[in-house]
Write a protein that holds these residues in place. Structure first.
Motif, PDB file in Angstrom:
ATOM      1  N   ILE A 135      47.426  45.389  52.186  1.00 16.79           N
ATOM      2  CA  ILE A 135      46.988  44.661  50.997  1.00 16.79           C
ATOM      3  C   ILE A 135      46.892  43.170  51.290  1.00 16.79           C
ATOM      4  O   ILE A 135      45.914  42.512  50.928  1.00 16.79           O
ATOM      5  CB  ILE A 135      47.931  44.943  49.807  1.00 16.79           C
ATOM      6  CG1 ILE A 135      47.736  46.383  49.318  1.00 16.79           C
ATOM      7  CG2 ILE A 135      47.713  43.940  48.679  1.00 16.79           C
ATOM      8  CD1 ILE A 135      48.808  46.860  48.344  1.00 16.79           C
ATOM      9  N   ALA A 136      47.890  42.622  51.954  1.00 14.98           N
ATOM     10  CA  ALA A 136      47.879  41.183  52.283  1.00 14.98           C
ATOM     11  C   ALA A 136      46.679  40.832  53.158  1.00 14.98           C
ATOM     12  O   ALA A 136      46.012  39.816  52.934  1.00 14.98           O
ATOM     13  CB  ALA A 136      49.179  40.784  52.969  1.00 14.98           C
ATOM     14  N   ALA A 137      46.387  41.678  54.142  1.00 13.42           N
ATOM     15  CA  ALA A 137      45.242  41.426  55.024  1.00 13.42           C
ATOM     16  C   ALA A 137      43.933  41.500  54.237  1.00 13.42           C
ATOM     17  O   ALA A 137      43.032  40.673  54.442  1.00 13.42           O
ATOM     18  CB  ALA A 137      45.235  42.429  56.177  1.00 13.42           C
ATOM     19  N   LEU A 138      43.832  42.455  53.345  1.00 13.54           N
ATOM     20  CA  LEU A 138      42.619  42.589  52.531  1.00 13.54           C
ATOM     21  C   LEU A 138      42.476  41.414  51.565  1.00 13.54           C
ATOM     22  O   LEU A 138      41.367  40.930  51.331  1.00 13.54           O
ATOM     23  CB  LEU A 138      42.623  43.914  51.773  1.00 13.54           C
ATOM     24  CG  LEU A 138      42.435  45.162  52.630  1.00 13.54           C
ATOM     25  CD1 LEU A 138      42.684  46.425  51.807  1.00 13.54           C
ATOM     26  CD2 LEU A 138      41.055  45.192  53.266  1.00 13.54           C
ATOM     27  N   GLU A 139      43.584  40.938  51.020  1.00 13.03           N
ATOM     28  CA  GLU A 139      43.533  39.765  50.142  1.00 13.03           C
ATOM     29  C   GLU A 139      43.060  38.536  50.915  1.00 13.03           C
ATOM     30  O   GLU A 139      42.267  37.730  50.390  1.00 13.03           O
ATOM     31  CB  GLU A 139      44.891  39.515  49.508  1.00 13.03           C
ATOM     32  CG  GLU A 139      45.243  40.518  48.442  1.00 13.03           C
ATOM     33  CD  GLU A 139      46.654  40.390  47.910  1.00 13.03           C
ATOM     34  OE1 GLU A 139      46.886  40.864  46.786  1.00 13.03           O
ATOM     35  OE2 GLU A 139      47.538  39.839  48.609  1.00 13.03           O
ATOM     36  N   ASP A 140      43.509  38.393  52.149  1.00 13.83           N
ATOM     37  CA  ASP A 140      43.034  37.290  52.994  1.00 13.83           C
ATOM     38  C   ASP A 140      41.531  37.402  53.212  1.00 13.83           C
ATOM     39  O   ASP A 140      40.809  36.403  53.181  1.00 13.83           O
ATOM     40  CB  ASP A 140      43.751  37.288  54.342  1.00 13.83           C
ATOM     41  CG  ASP A 140      45.201  36.842  54.252  1.00 13.83           C
ATOM     42  OD1 ASP A 140      45.596  36.300  53.195  1.00 13.83           O
ATOM     43  OD2 ASP A 140      45.934  37.044  55.238  1.00 13.83           O
ATOM     44  N   ARG A 141      41.061  38.617  53.448  1.00 18.93           N
ATOM     45  CA  ARG A 141      39.635  38.856  53.668  1.00 18.93           C
ATOM     46  C   ARG A 141      38.822  38.485  52.427  1.00 18.93           C
ATOM     47  O   ARG A 141      37.806  37.807  52.523  1.00 18.93           O
ATOM     48  CB  ARG A 141      39.407  40.325  54.042  1.00 18.93           C
ATOM     49  CG  ARG A 141      37.989  40.725  54.190  1.00 18.93           C
ATOM     50  CD  ARG A 141      37.440  40.277  55.499  1.00 18.93           C
ATOM     51  NE  ARG A 141      36.086  40.788  55.638  1.00 18.93           N
ATOM     52  CZ  ARG A 141      35.215  40.307  56.470  1.00 18.93           C
ATOM     53  NH1 ARG A 141      35.548  39.337  57.287  1.00 18.93           N
ATOM     54  NH2 ARG A 141      34.015  40.802  56.528  1.00 18.93           N
ATOM     55  N   VAL A 142      39.289  38.911  51.254  1.00 16.26           N
ATOM     56  CA  VAL A 142      38.584  38.582  50.010  1.00 16.26           C
ATOM     57  C   VAL A 142      38.579  37.065  49.799  1.00 16.26           C
ATOM     58  O   VAL A 142      37.550  36.493  49.424  1.00 16.26           O
ATOM     59  CB  VAL A 142      39.216  39.302  48.797  1.00 16.26           C
ATOM     60  CG1 VAL A 142      38.666  38.767  47.486  1.00 16.26           C
ATOM     61  CG2 VAL A 142      38.964  40.797  48.882  1.00 16.26           C
ATOM     62  N   SER A 143      39.692  36.418  50.067  1.00 13.55           N
ATOM     63  CA  SER A 143      39.759  34.955  49.913  1.00 13.55           C
ATOM     64  C   SER A 143      38.759  34.258  50.831  1.00 13.55           C
ATOM     65  O   SER A 143      38.099  33.302  50.430  1.00 13.55           O
ATOM     66  CB  SER A 143      41.167  34.442  50.212  1.00 13.55           C
ATOM     67  OG  SER A 143      42.052  34.858  49.222  1.00 13.55           O
ATOM     68  N   ALA A 144      38.652  34.737  52.056  1.00 18.56           N
ATOM     69  CA  ALA A 144      37.705  34.144  52.999  1.00 18.56           C
ATOM     70  C   ALA A 144      36.275  34.333  52.513  1.00 18.56           C
ATOM     71  O   ALA A 144      35.463  33.399  52.557  1.00 18.56           O
ATOM     72  CB  ALA A 144      37.888  34.763  54.390  1.00 18.56           C
ATOM     73  N   ILE A 145      35.974  35.524  52.045  1.00 21.91           N
ATOM     74  CA  ILE A 145      34.624  35.796  51.543  1.00 21.91           C
ATOM     75  C   ILE A 145      34.326  34.912  50.338  1.00 21.91           C
ATOM     76  O   ILE A 145      33.264  34.284  50.259  1.00 21.91           O
ATOM     77  CB  ILE A 145      34.474  37.288  51.166  1.00 21.91           C
ATOM     78  CG1 ILE A 145      34.512  38.162  52.415  1.00 21.91           C
ATOM     79  CG2 ILE A 145      33.176  37.528  50.389  1.00 21.91           C
ATOM     80  CD1 ILE A 145      34.645  39.653  52.135  1.00 21.91           C
ATOM     81  N   GLN A 146      35.260  34.853  49.399  1.00 23.90           N
ATOM     82  CA  GLN A 146      35.059  34.031  48.206  1.00 23.90           C
ATOM     83  C   GLN A 146      34.921  32.559  48.562  1.00 23.90           C
ATOM     84  O   GLN A 146      34.137  31.842  47.947  1.00 23.90           O
ATOM     85  CB  GLN A 146      36.200  34.254  47.214  1.00 23.90           C
ATOM     86  CG  GLN A 146      36.161  35.631  46.595  1.00 23.90           C
ATOM     87  CD  GLN A 146      37.394  35.962  45.783  1.00 23.90           C
ATOM     88  OE1 GLN A 146      38.462  35.358  45.959  1.00 23.90           O
ATOM     89  NE2 GLN A 146      37.270  36.934  44.899  1.00 23.90           N
ATOM     90  N   GLY A 147      35.662  32.116  49.563  1.00 24.41           N
ATOM     91  CA  GLY A 147      35.541  30.724  50.012  1.00 24.41           C
ATOM     92  C   GLY A 147      34.156  30.423  50.542  1.00 24.41           C
ATOM     93  O   GLY A 147      33.571  29.386  50.234  1.00 24.41           O
ATOM     94  N   LEU A 148      33.606  31.326  51.336  1.00 22.58           N
ATOM     95  CA  LEU A 148      32.252  31.127  51.859  1.00 22.58           C
ATOM     96  C   LEU A 148      31.219  31.156  50.741  1.00 22.58           C
ATOM     97  O   LEU A 148      30.264  30.377  50.750  1.00 22.58           O
ATOM     98  CB  LEU A 148      31.923  32.189  52.916  1.00 22.58           C
ATOM     99  CG  LEU A 148      32.664  32.054  54.236  1.00 22.58           C
ATOM    100  CD1 LEU A 148      32.365  33.251  55.134  1.00 22.58           C
ATOM    101  CD2 LEU A 148      32.278  30.757  54.944  1.00 22.58           C
TER     102      LEU A 148
END
Length: 91
Positions: free
Chosen positions: A65-78
């Motif tokens: 879950i933590a890794a997926l949350e990091d991924r979503v944050s990165a996508i949203q940041g871009l």
């Protein structure tokens, strides 16, 4: 009168793909959180030997879950930076 459709730009296509990916990952996170709650409930009724295995499963879910949350944050940041095309350059 004919309507002319503009061809999609690479940036527009990348933005749509990233938005869809973020939505899918968010749904997956919700599902994994439910699984973790289910494990918590199961653990309350389990014997000592099974609790250890359930703890390992829950910890693995939380790391995922933590890794997926990091991924979503990165996508949203871009997306917020209006730079969805950067993702495609990284792969």
């Amino acid at each position: 009168m004919k309507h002319h459709h503009r061809p999609e730009t690479q940036e527009h296509i990348a933005l749509a793909i990233m938005t869809k990916e973020a939505e899918q990952i968010t749904a997956l996170i919700a599902s994994l959180r439910k699984s973790a709650r289910d494990i918590d409930k199961e653990r309350q009724q389990a014997d000592v030997a099974l609790r250890g295995a359930l703890d390992v499963r829950r910890n693995n879910l939380m790391v995922t879950i933590a890794a997926l949350e990091d991924r979503v944050s990165a996508i949203q940041g871009l997306i917020k930076l209006d730079r969805p095309y950067v993702r495609h350059r990284m792969h």
